[in-house]
Design a protein around this motif. Structure first.
Motif, mmCIF file in Angstrom:
data_model
loop_
_atom_site.group_PDB
_atom_site.id
_atom_site.type_symbol
_atom_site.label_atom_id
_atom_site.label_comp_id
_atom_site.label_asym_id
_atom_site.label_seq_id
_atom_site.Cartn_x
_atom_site.Cartn_y
_atom_site.Cartn_z
ATOM 1 N N LYS A 138 4.344 48.908 19.575
ATOM 2 C CA LYS A 138 5.716 48.433 19.758
ATOM 3 C C LYS A 138 5.985 48.158 21.237
ATOM 4 O O LYS A 138 6.572 47.127 21.591
ATOM 5 N N LEU A 139 5.551 49.060 22.120
ATOM 6 C CA LEU A 139 5.741 48.848 23.553
ATOM 7 C C LEU A 139 5.011 47.604 24.035
ATOM 8 O O LEU A 139 5.545 46.825 24.830
ATOM 9 N N ILE A 140 3.793 47.400 23.564
ATOM 10 C CA ILE A 140 3.019 46.222 23.965
ATOM 11 C C ILE A 140 3.690 44.950 23.446
ATOM 12 O O ILE A 140 3.774 43.943 24.150
ATOM 13 N N ALA A 141 4.199 44.986 22.209
ATOM 14 C CA ALA A 141 4.845 43.804 21.634
ATOM 15 C C ALA A 141 6.137 43.463 22.370
ATOM 16 O O ALA A 141 6.481 42.292 22.520
ATOM 17 N N VAL A 175 -1.549 61.769 11.158
ATOM 18 C CA VAL A 175 -0.191 61.240 11.165
ATOM 19 C C VAL A 175 0.294 61.074 12.598
ATOM 20 O O VAL A 175 0.846 60.034 12.963
ATOM 21 N N HIS A 176 0.069 62.094 13.435
ATOM 22 C CA HIS A 176 0.498 61.998 14.839
ATOM 23 C C HIS A 176 -0.219 60.852 15.553
ATOM 24 O O HIS A 176 0.384 60.131 16.345
ATOM 25 N N HIS A 177 -1.495 60.681 15.263
ATOM 26 C CA HIS A 177 -2.260 59.606 15.891
ATOM 27 C C HIS A 177 -1.701 58.241 15.473
ATOM 28 O O HIS A 177 -1.549 57.353 16.312
ATOM 29 N N ARG A 178 -1.372 58.091 14.191
ATOM 30 C CA ARG A 178 -0.827 56.817 13.729
ATOM 31 C C ARG A 178 0.549 56.555 14.315
ATOM 32 O O ARG A 178 0.889 55.416 14.634
ATOM 33 N N ILE A 179 1.369 57.593 14.476
ATOM 34 C CA ILE A 179 2.692 57.428 15.092
ATOM 35 C C ILE A 179 2.533 56.988 16.546
ATOM 36 O O ILE A 179 3.228 56.072 17.011
ATOM 37 N N ASP A 180 1.608 57.633 17.272
ATOM 38 C CA ASP A 180 1.367 57.246 18.667
ATOM 39 C C ASP A 180 0.872 55.806 18.765
ATOM 40 O O ASP A 180 1.287 55.057 19.656
ATOM 41 N N GLU A 181 -0.005 55.393 17.860
ATOM 42 C CA GLU A 181 -0.482 54.007 17.857
ATOM 43 C C GLU A 181 0.652 53.029 17.596
ATOM 44 O O GLU A 181 0.742 51.980 18.234
ATOM 45 N N ALA A 182 1.537 53.372 16.659
ATOM 46 C CA ALA A 182 2.661 52.487 16.335
ATOM 47 C C ALA A 182 3.595 52.363 17.535
ATOM 48 O O ALA A 182 4.089 51.264 17.832
ATOM 49 N N ASP A 238 -9.370 51.117 10.924
ATOM 50 C CA ASP A 238 -10.340 52.122 11.348
ATOM 51 C C ASP A 238 -10.243 53.312 10.409
ATOM 52 O O ASP A 238 -9.473 53.312 9.468
ATOM 53 N N ASP A 239 -11.047 54.326 10.668
ATOM 54 C CA ASP A 239 -11.072 55.465 9.758
ATOM 55 C C ASP A 239 -9.805 56.302 9.799
ATOM 56 O O ASP A 239 -9.585 57.140 8.953
ATOM 57 N N MET A 240 -8.928 56.060 10.764
ATOM 58 C CA MET A 240 -7.690 56.831 10.854
ATOM 59 C C MET A 240 -6.597 56.236 9.969
ATOM 60 O O MET A 240 -5.626 56.894 9.669
ATOM 61 N N THR A 241 -6.741 54.972 9.537
ATOM 62 C CA THR A 241 -5.700 54.353 8.732
ATOM 63 C C THR A 241 -6.073 54.257 7.263
ATOM 64 O O THR A 241 -5.204 54.099 6.432
#
Length: 97
Positions: free
Chosen positions: A85-88, A74-81, A3-6
């Motif tokens: 990880k929690l879902i995995a 950066v904060h958005h990408r950290i939250d997504e990661a 997406d446009d955030m990455t």
């Protein structure tokens, strides 16, 4: 999924050149206008100093806005990661004791 955030957004070289030319022309036209005004030297100096202050504060503001936008990305990408990880790691069939 991208997406446009990455993906980093980049300006084309033509846009960079057009922006630099527009800035140079507007700055030169403002200086020429100040020079041609029927004013005393100290009044011209005041307008010139105000113009220089306006230009420098515009550069500062644009840098702050850019830095804040990058920090948000950066904060958005950290939250997504973290969420990925929690879902995995989540096992819906694991029993809780």
């Amino acid at each position: 999924m991208l997406d446009d955030m990455t993906t980093p957004q980049k300006n084309s070289p033509a846009f960079l050149i057009q922006s630099a030319i527009a800035f140079g022309l507007s700055f030169a036209a403002t200086g020429f206008g100040i020079f041609r005004l029927p004013l005393d030297i100290w009044q011209r100096g005041f307008l010139l100093m105000a113009t220089l202050f306006l230009v420098s504060s515009t550069f500062t503001l644009s840098k702050v806005v850019r830095d804040q936008h990058e920090a948000t990305r950066v904060h958005h990408r950290i939250d997504e990661a973290r969420l990925e990880k929690l879902i995995a790691e989540h096992d819906p069939f694991k029993t809780v004791n």
